[in-house]
Design a protein around this motif. Sequence first.
Motif, PDB file in Angstrom:
ATOM      1  N   ASP F  20       0.784  -1.223   0.000  1.00 56.38           N
ATOM      2  CA  ASP F  20       0.000   0.000   0.000  1.00 56.38           C
ATOM      3  C   ASP F  20       0.820   1.278   0.000  1.00 56.38           C
ATOM      4  N   ARG F  23       1.276   2.195  -3.224  1.00 51.11           N
ATOM      5  CA  ARG F  23       0.030   2.012  -3.980  1.00 51.11           C
ATOM      6  C   ARG F  23       0.087   0.826  -4.941  1.00 51.11           C
ATOM      7  N   LYS F  58      -8.062   2.146  -1.927  1.00 49.98           N
ATOM      8  CA  LYS F  58      -8.455   3.167  -2.904  1.00 49.98           C
ATOM      9  C   LYS F  58      -7.802   2.935  -4.260  1.00 49.98           C
ATOM     10  N   GLY F 103     -11.302  -0.169  -6.550  1.00 47.29           N
ATOM     11  CA  GLY F 103     -10.401   0.989  -6.518  1.00 47.29           C
ATOM     12  C   GLY F 103      -9.895   1.375  -7.885  1.00 47.29           C
ATOM     13  N   SER F 104      -8.900   2.263  -7.897  1.00 44.93           N
ATOM     14  CA  SER F 104      -8.451   2.779  -9.186  1.00 44.93           C
ATOM     15  C   SER F 104      -7.244   2.011  -9.708  1.00 44.93           C
ATOM     16  N   GLU F 124     -17.196   0.822  -8.345  1.00 41.14           N
ATOM     17  CA  GLU F 124     -16.370   1.990  -8.053  1.00 41.14           C
ATOM     18  C   GLU F 124     -15.020   1.958  -8.752  1.00 41.14           C
TER      19      GLU F 124
END
Lengths: 259, 259, 259, 259, 259, 259
Positions: F20, F23, F58, F103-104, F124
């Motif tokens: 994380d 990312r 995210k 997430g993205s 999402e």
Amino acid sequence: MSLINAHLAEGIGSITFNYDFKRNALSEAMTGEIAAALALFTQEGARVAVIRGQPGAKVWSAGHSVDELPTGGHDPLGWKDSLRMVIREIEAFPGPVIAQVGGSVWGGACELVFACDLIVATPEATFAATPAKLGVPYNATGLLTFLNALPLHLAKELLFTGSPMGAARLERQGVINHLVSAAEIDAFVHELAKGMAHNAPLSISVIKEQLRILAGAHALSPQDFERIQGLRRVVYNSADYAEGIHAFKQKRKPIYRGQ
Amino acid sequence: MSLINAHLAEGIGSITFNYDFKRNALSEAMTGEIAAALALFTQEGARVAVIRGQPGAKVWSAGHSVDELPTGGHDPLGWKDSLRMVIREIEAFPGPVIAQVGGSVWGGACELVFACDLIVATPEATFAATPAKLGVPYNATGLLTFLNALPLHLAKELLFTGSPMGAARLERQGVINHLVSAAEIDAFVHELAKGMAHNAPLSISVIKEQLRILAGAHALSPQDFERIQGLRRVVYNSADYAEGIHAFKQKRKPIYRGQ
Amino acid sequence: MSLINAHLAEGIGSITFNYDFKRNALSEAMTGEIAAALALFTQEGARVAVIRGQPGAKVWSAGHSVDELPTGGHDPLGWKDSLRMVIREIEAFPGPVIAQVGGSVWGGACELVFACDLIVATPEATFAATPAKLGVPYNATGLLTFLNALPLHLAKELLFTGSPMGAARLERQGVINHLVSAAEIDAFVHELAKGMAHNAPLSISVIKEQLRILAGAHALSPQDFERIQGLRRVVYNSADYAEGIHAFKQKRKPIYRGQ
Amino acid sequence: MSLINAHLAEGIGSITFNYDFKRNALSEAMTGEIAAALALFTQEGARVAVIRGQPGAKVWSAGHSVDELPTGGHDPLGWKDSLRMVIREIEAFPGPVIAQVGGSVWGGACELVFACDLIVATPEATFAATPAKLGVPYNATGLLTFLNALPLHLAKELLFTGSPMGAARLERQGVINHLVSAAEIDAFVHELAKGMAHNAPLSISVIKEQLRILAGAHALSPQDFERIQGLRRVVYNSADYAEGIHAFKQKRKPIYRGQ
Amino acid sequence: MSLINAHLAEGIGSITFNYDFKRNALSEAMTGEIAAALALFTQEGARVAVIRGQPGAKVWSAGHSVDELPTGGHDPLGWKDSLRMVIREIEAFPGPVIAQVGGSVWGGACELVFACDLIVATPEATFAATPAKLGVPYNATGLLTFLNALPLHLAKELLFTGSPMGAARLERQGVINHLVSAAEIDAFVHELAKGMAHNAPLSISVIKEQLRILAGAHALSPQDFERIQGLRRVVYNSADYAEGIHAFKQKRKPIYRGQ
Amino acid sequence: MSLINAHLAEGIGSITFNYDFKRNALSEAMTGEIAAALALFTQEGARVAVIRGQPGAKVWSAGHSVDELPTGGHDPLGWKDSLRMVIREIEAFPGPVIAQVGGSVWGGACELVFACDLIVATPEATFAATPAKLGVPYNATGLLTFLNALPLHLAKELLFTGSPMGAARLERQGVINHLVSAAEIDAFVHELAKGMAHNAPLSISVIKEQLRILAGAHALSPQDFERIQGLRRVVYNSADYAEGIHAFKQKRKPIYRGQ
Ligand code: NI
Ligand code: NI
Ligand code: NI
């Protein structure tokens, strides 16, 4: 330039069809002007091009200029045909080309739209690919444009029926990127173009060129190709082909005998 | 059949050219008879075919019948052209086809010989590939026959000079399998054919077909091919092409201007 | 290793056939040992490999082990067939592989020699490619080895006649690199190998790999390939194929009926 | 013809499955009748063909006749397999072939539907591609039918899960052209066919043939193909393959061990 | 132009190397001048070009200018490398290009000669292809020039040994068209060129272009190509590559470790 | 393994990103762990693999690790680049790989997801392909992943705008197989995986491998590829490329000049 209006600002070149009395047919003169405008945009460092019709025009483009098709005996879609040349210019433009479509799109103009990199259309736009209505033996690279842009069964429906297909259906299938109302389409396309114009132009250019080559890389042996060419020759030498062209000019329904 | 003599014995079909007053030109009639003979041989279970001229004939074959070439505006070497069709029949014959060559071989007849599976020639035989003398835009599969049968630089010498090349040189380079005197060539070819006729015909047939496909597998994209076709069209629409055909018929030297 | 002798010195690995009682047939055991030796050479950093027979051996190799061919109903030359595997190992060896050939070479051993990078032979060596004698439907990559190593008409003569072709003729045509007497061939090959062993191994390796890929790049559509495979299946399911294998084992001439 | 009803009127040939007791399995007999009907339609100058089930039939077609699959050791999907042959006949039919689908479609019948030019289905229709349920190594041209007709991830979901996918989902993705209720589908398809039957048949025919060749032009080297064939051979020689066929016949769930 | 003399008369353009102090190395300056001369010839309507050395020069050309090769980390034979560019110019010249060769030919100059359409050489000429001596990872289109011009085993001997091969041997194998003494070569080449200059230039041009495309049509998948490129990158990033370049500049023998 | 959690049960291997603080960037370390986990799963006989993020994360993955891109002068996406390697591992895994996405998803991670066999995403999830934002010249096999997974015009929108596209739109176009809420996605994917894990693994494996080869079979000539490579080289040597990387690291907007 009199058949189109060309305009360049903020790195975005726009071509607006202005040939209403011929319903924006893709004549030699018309495609020559489109090519010249794209060349100018390239030279001036434009990063995005937009091709569009006049606001409110019923016919976006009537497609290949049937007056300029040979009446028989010669390949109507050879390397130097005006439609084929303008398609190659769109593919060679170093940035994204957006087709902004309202009204109806006929025949070769369908291929022109599908050959653009992105398509934005109003819900009223319709597409009718008419070679099978006219008796024209479409050519391999032209068909590859359809094959690459549409789901196979949709491409066949379009090509075999020659009937208009609405923009909504094509948007559902990923052929058209965005459906936008006539009132908002100018602003929408401008935003879309601006976003791409700020991205790295060399990166976009080399990605576009690679996608062009990869999508076109359906390699055939010379014999397979000459056989296709021979089949197409039978068609453009046929009575049906001549009948199709004549009937179109006489504005009557053709009668095909399969000969 | 009157332009050829066809004969089948011991599984060996032989075709002897008999069209001397036209120097065994590969006219539609002539190639039609060759194709018919090969079809008959296939049907009768022939295992080997031999294509030869009359003993002592000065011209083995004058090649494509120039009378039958279009005088301009149309592809002279399309899919259904008589030369192209007979080449495909030779390639499709299920056993080996031996070209037994004496005398001079011109133009399209060079390709016919090179398309045969084996070549036996007398030392006096000569080969002159004449498209560049006549102004003809040879086609891709035809050029592939040359590319596959000859070393590249030799193929280019043959095609660009149009000058006769002797059998001895071609034998040295592995294009011709055997050089045999006119007195002994009949017997030699018969022995060669007999040997192959006793081998397993299904095995030979599937090997020949695979070699045909592999040798032809020089895959191009549709765009590369349509571009070639466009270049060829410029040539057969040119003044030079018309001049070449006219000069030939008038038995004078052509004057080419590159237009 | 008992069927071959493997030896590595000065960066040159050499494999000497030692399987005389089976005339160095390319059985699973034999090809397995060749592959193992090549793997060992690679691991030990060998830069060149040499494959040779015993001095004075009459038969260099009898080729595919006919005992191991299926008697019918199954592809005799599938991906895991011993001949196909050893060919791939030779092509994958990271340096040049020299075939040093004396005596006669039969059947699949011809392909093994042609698949080597360089060939040095004594004038007495002969090559007989026998699939058409046995009724075997040779496969596409195998035929490509012939197509790439030999002039087309020579390849067809070899494959369709099944008759021995002398080393001198193959040297004249560039198939064999050098013709050297039995007395001098060992020293000659050693010099040749030493020269290459001093060159840059990474450069040689990447050139060899590129040549392998380029020479193999005769691209076909899946349909063309499945059709070929279907034709080959008809052959290995045929009575003729079974007859060929049986006759060979019974040491009699086969009688083929084309069925 | 007893397993299908064939009917020709107004240039539209229609084939109605009539083999309910075998759930319209694509047996040799069944596919033979389909091929014969298409040949007859071609000969009679039909311009469009429709393939459909009996109104209200629960199973449109159960796909490949598992009884006719080899139980092991031989390629179940070779060139002359009944499924492969009927697919080629549909592709070769000179006009559009419409699949009119109600009920469930299993296994090879999915490919048959996807190989048709247009698909019209009732909302109740479902598609289950079952090779991975049965352990069958599908072949390259068969997979190309899926790859060309469906989005890639959908094709994989269909092939890897073997689970039924509803017509609505396939229509959303452009695989099915139109979703029409069982009550209206006959009339709808008739209108669709009539429209195409009035178009120029030579033009349609040459477009269809070019699309077939272009969509199939995923060219591979012979080595890539033989490697695939080798992988497939491992599968149809495996215990799992035999288990899959046996379990199907015993109407029990197979237990696969990956061997 | 100072590194070459360019001269055009009777439709024949001739380029004579004049860069003796660098042994006619193919530097950027040199290849730039060759390209400029070919462009001028094309513009002036030349029909044939000849590339030759000074009479009596010991070195015809020393090949790629090693001074201009990157010392490591970058592809020495990328698209814009001077050797690659001049090869493309020779291939693009619309008429035949004859290499007239006396003296020794090294490295990249071998490819330049082989890329010409015809080759005439004196018996004293020799060819040494040196990438494996220098450690250079030759590239795919460059290797294709060798593969198309030479028998495969000869190409490998040339590339793997880096040793000089005499003109007589290459003439025997059909690589060199004619062997002519130094005293007569000028006159011989002039006659040869004159003959081709009288033939139809459009026909020659379209034949040359088709042969170029067909000979280059060894189609690979993107993955196969990127893998090759990755292998080449390992080589030009290696210690051996740097050693090869350094040793050459220091005029000593390189020591390669395969790393 | 510390950057991912790998877990294998019931034949289903699952990889959960656990990186994380970066990312989940696809650094060498990260892709190395993914590859190692897939290798372990293969060895343990796993039949399905799942790649997923932490619940509620995210950013699913930030894509290629920009820190590891060369700052100029070297190909950022060569054969051994970490992104290219992990893509090949996913393609080589012998069973289906499911991307489970919440997430993205940025840059190269888009390709990683599209290269998976099936995609399940939460509503999402968003996808932004950023090479044109960074100035990176994406490579041919990478672009082929996009071309094969997405409709052409969508692929271009994604690549040319660099803007995020929502999961719902991609599901509508058949790119994403299923849209499932974050609460239910674990269970849904588990059921999907279990279903495939019970099917015949050898059959799935050979189908997957054939689809990989067929989808990648867009064959080009070596010249076409080297030209592409040359175009890409211009880009990664450009000022814009360096600017893109620098701006990214400085977290500012880049200013591109097309140079
Ligand atoms: Ni005319
Ligand atoms: Ni069996
Ligand atoms: Ni550097």
